[in-house]
Write a protein that holds these residues in place. Structure first.
Motif, PDB file in Angstrom:
ATOM      1  N   GLY A   1       3.455  -3.321  -3.937  1.00 49.81           N
ATOM      2  CA  GLY A   1       2.224  -4.004  -4.325  1.00 49.81           C
ATOM      3  C   GLY A   1       1.005  -3.312  -3.727  1.00 49.81           C
ATOM      4  N   LEU A   2      -0.043  -3.214  -4.514  1.00 52.17           N
ATOM      5  CA  LEU A   2      -1.277  -2.574  -4.063  1.00 52.17           C
ATOM      6  C   LEU A   2      -1.954  -3.447  -3.013  1.00 52.17           C
ATOM      7  N   ASN A   3      -2.208  -2.865  -1.857  1.00 51.52           N
ATOM      8  CA  ASN A   3      -2.787  -3.605  -0.741  1.00 51.52           C
ATOM      9  C   ASN A   3      -3.941  -2.793  -0.153  1.00 51.52           C
ATOM     10  N   PRO A   4      -5.178  -3.053  -0.593  1.00 48.53           N
ATOM     11  CA  PRO A   4      -6.313  -2.260  -0.102  1.00 48.53           C
ATOM     12  C   PRO A   4      -6.647  -2.502   1.369  1.00 48.53           C
ATOM     13  N   VAL A   5      -6.066  -3.524   1.984  1.00 44.92           N
ATOM     14  CA  VAL A   5      -6.320  -3.782   3.403  1.00 44.92           C
ATOM     15  C   VAL A   5      -5.023  -3.648   4.217  1.00 44.92           C
ATOM     16  N   ARG A   6      -4.173  -2.723   3.802  1.00 43.64           N
ATOM     17  CA  ARG A   6      -2.890  -2.501   4.469  1.00 43.64           C
ATOM     18  C   ARG A   6      -3.092  -2.215   5.956  1.00 43.64           C
ATOM     19  N   LYS A   7      -2.271  -2.839   6.750  1.00 48.37           N
ATOM     20  CA  LYS A   7      -2.235  -2.690   8.199  1.00 48.37           C
ATOM     21  C   LYS A   7      -3.391  -3.366   8.934  1.00 48.37           C
ATOM     22  N   VAL A   8      -4.212  -4.153   8.227  1.00 50.25           N
ATOM     23  CA  VAL A   8      -5.239  -4.934   8.922  1.00 50.25           C
ATOM     24  C   VAL A   8      -4.546  -6.075   9.670  1.00 50.25           C
ATOM     25  N   HIS A   9      -3.579  -6.724   8.999  1.00 55.67           N
ATOM     26  CA  HIS A   9      -2.783  -7.766   9.644  1.00 55.67           C
ATOM     27  C   HIS A   9      -1.424  -7.834   8.957  1.00 55.67           C
ATOM     28  N   ARG A  10      -0.375  -7.971   9.732  1.00 56.38           N
ATOM     29  CA  ARG A  10       0.985  -7.950   9.167  1.00 56.38           C
ATOM     30  C   ARG A  10       1.246  -9.114   8.221  1.00 56.38           C
ATOM     31  N   TRP A  11       0.541 -10.259   8.396  1.00 55.70           N
ATOM     32  CA  TRP A  11       0.712 -11.378   7.472  1.00 55.70           C
ATOM     33  C   TRP A  11       0.160 -11.033   6.084  1.00 55.70           C
ATOM     34  N   ILE A  12      -0.959 -10.336   6.053  1.00 54.96           N
ATOM     35  CA  ILE A  12      -1.515  -9.905   4.762  1.00 54.96           C
ATOM     36  C   ILE A  12      -0.526  -8.978   4.077  1.00 54.96           C
ATOM     37  N   ASP A  13       0.011  -8.024   4.826  1.00 60.04           N
ATOM     38  CA  ASP A  13       0.996  -7.096   4.266  1.00 60.04           C
ATOM     39  C   ASP A  13       2.212  -7.854   3.726  1.00 60.04           C
ATOM     40  N   ALA A  14       2.707  -8.830   4.478  1.00 58.63           N
ATOM     41  CA  ALA A  14       3.878  -9.606   4.058  1.00 58.63           C
ATOM     42  C   ALA A  14       3.596 -10.383   2.773  1.00 58.63           C
ATOM     43  N   VAL A  15       2.408 -10.983   2.664  1.00 61.57           N
ATOM     44  CA  VAL A  15       2.053 -11.746   1.468  1.00 61.57           C
ATOM     45  C   VAL A  15       1.981 -10.821   0.248  1.00 61.57           C
ATOM     46  N   VAL A  16       1.407  -9.633   0.411  1.00 55.70           N
ATOM     47  CA  VAL A  16       1.323  -8.682  -0.702  1.00 55.70           C
ATOM     48  C   VAL A  16       2.724  -8.278  -1.162  1.00 55.70           C
ATOM     49  N   PHE A  17       3.617  -7.980  -0.223  1.00 59.35           N
ATOM     50  CA  PHE A  17       4.986  -7.613  -0.585  1.00 59.35           C
ATOM     51  C   PHE A  17       5.704  -8.771  -1.278  1.00 59.35           C
ATOM     52  N   TRP A  18       5.496  -9.986  -0.790  1.00 63.53           N
ATOM     53  CA  TRP A  18       6.110 -11.154  -1.398  1.00 63.53           C
ATOM     54  C   TRP A  18       5.590 -11.347  -2.833  1.00 63.53           C
ATOM     55  N   CYS A  19       4.278 -11.226  -3.009  1.00 64.26           N
ATOM     56  CA  CYS A  19       3.686 -11.384  -4.348  1.00 64.26           C
ATOM     57  C   CYS A  19       4.190 -10.311  -5.309  1.00 64.26           C
ATOM     58  N   ALA A  20       4.377  -9.098  -4.816  1.00 57.13           N
ATOM     59  CA  ALA A  20       4.919  -8.041  -5.668  1.00 57.13           C
ATOM     60  C   ALA A  20       6.370  -8.335  -6.017  1.00 57.13           C
ATOM     61  N   SER A  21       7.137  -8.813  -5.058  1.00 60.41           N
ATOM     62  CA  SER A  21       8.542  -9.122  -5.290  1.00 60.41           C
ATOM     63  C   SER A  21       8.700 -10.199  -6.364  1.00 60.41           C
ATOM     64  N   TRP A  22       7.834 -11.182  -6.356  1.00 62.99           N
ATOM     65  CA  TRP A  22       7.890 -12.265  -7.325  1.00 62.99           C
ATOM     66  C   TRP A  22       7.096 -11.953  -8.595  1.00 62.99           C
ATOM     67  N   GLU A  23       6.576 -10.746  -8.690  1.00 58.42           N
ATOM     68  CA  GLU A  23       5.805 -10.277  -9.844  1.00 58.42           C
ATOM     69  C   GLU A  23       4.554 -11.115 -10.102  1.00 58.42           C
ATOM     70  N   ILE A  24       4.023 -11.702  -9.046  1.00 64.01           N
ATOM     71  CA  ILE A  24       2.746 -12.396  -9.120  1.00 64.01           C
ATOM     72  C   ILE A  24       1.630 -11.348  -9.110  1.00 64.01           C
ATOM     73  N   LEU A  25       1.832 -10.324  -8.293  1.00 64.69           N
ATOM     74  CA  LEU A  25       0.898  -9.198  -8.199  1.00 64.69           C
ATOM     75  C   LEU A  25       1.475  -8.044  -8.999  1.00 64.69           C
ATOM     76  N   ARG A  26       0.782  -7.641 -10.045  1.00 60.34           N
ATOM     77  CA  ARG A  26       1.259  -6.534 -10.870  1.00 60.34           C
ATOM     78  C   ARG A  26       0.298  -5.355 -10.797  1.00 60.34           C
ATOM     79  N   LEU A  27      -0.240  -5.130  -9.611  1.00 60.91           N
ATOM     80  CA  LEU A  27      -1.032  -3.943  -9.305  1.00 60.91           C
ATOM     81  C   LEU A  27      -0.233  -3.180  -8.260  1.00 60.91           C
ATOM     82  N   TYR A  28      -0.001  -1.890  -8.507  1.00 58.27           N
ATOM     83  CA  TYR A  28       0.973  -1.176  -7.692  1.00 58.27           C
ATOM     84  C   TYR A  28       0.430   0.088  -7.034  1.00 58.27           C
ATOM     85  N   HIS A  29       1.075   0.420  -5.951  1.00 62.98           N
ATOM     86  CA  HIS A  29       0.854   1.669  -5.229  1.00 62.98           C
ATOM     87  C   HIS A  29       2.158   2.457  -5.298  1.00 62.98           C
ATOM     88  N   HIS A  30       2.055   3.767  -5.474  1.00 56.81           N
ATOM     89  CA  HIS A  30       3.233   4.615  -5.675  1.00 56.81           C
ATOM     90  C   HIS A  30       3.423   5.567  -4.505  1.00 56.81           C
TER      91      HIS A  30
END
Length: 160
Positions: free
Chosen positions: A33-62
């Motif tokens: 999942g695309l996370n423009p604030v990666r590594k600012v806080h681990r909870w933000i990172d976890a939420v982005v990964f969770w949203c990508a896993s559930w296909e709630i977030l369909r913006l991606y980083h490769h």
């Protein structure tokens, strides 16, 4: 019952969520999942990964896997066969690294290179969370094709 495939945003490319990181091999094209604030806080990172896993977030980083993941250490670090952390190659930056870049080289340098192409460990993305939210493009690559992908990434790092 069969599981429906996960499609990339082009509705054509099939990707699969990685359930076991030891299936990742050099040359694999991975997506998170695309996370423009990666590594600012681990909870933000976890939420982005969770949203990508559930296909709630369909913006991606490769990113491209540079190594095979052979084992996972006790502290959840994906490792190569020789025991060193498995690495990836990508275009990216973090807010903290962007600030450091501005302090060292100035705003113009950051503006010219917002997301440098570089190599880092896969663990830098996961930080012990496991594979949730990590996808791999489903494709059959020969060993020669995998080696070529890694070679091209290494050349790009030298030239970029």
């Amino acid at each position: 019952s069969s599981v429906l495939p996960t499609l990339y945003i082009d509705d054509f490319t099939v990707m699969e969520e990685v359930k076991d990181l030891t299936v990742l091999r050099h040359g694999d094209h991975c997506i998170v999942g695309l996370n423009p604030v990666r590594k600012v806080h681990r909870w933000i990172d976890a939420v982005v990964f969770w949203c990508a896993s559930w296909e709630i977030l369909r913006l991606y980083h490769h990113f491209i896997m540079m190594d095979d993941v052979k084992i996972i250490s006790a502290d959840q670090v994906p490792l190569r066969a020789d025991g060193t952390p498995a690495s990836i190659c990508e275009y990216s930056n973090t807010p903290i690294d962007g600030i450091r870049q501005v302090q060292k080289f100035g705003w113009w340098h950051l503006w010219q290179n917002l997301a440098p192409f570089h190599q880092l460990t896969l663990h830098d993305y996961l930080l012990g969370r496991g594979p949730m939210g990590v996808f791999r493009v489903k494709e059959e690559l020969s060993d020669a094709e995998r080696a070529q992908v890694v070679l091209e990434a290494q050349r790009l790092m030298q030239d970029y």
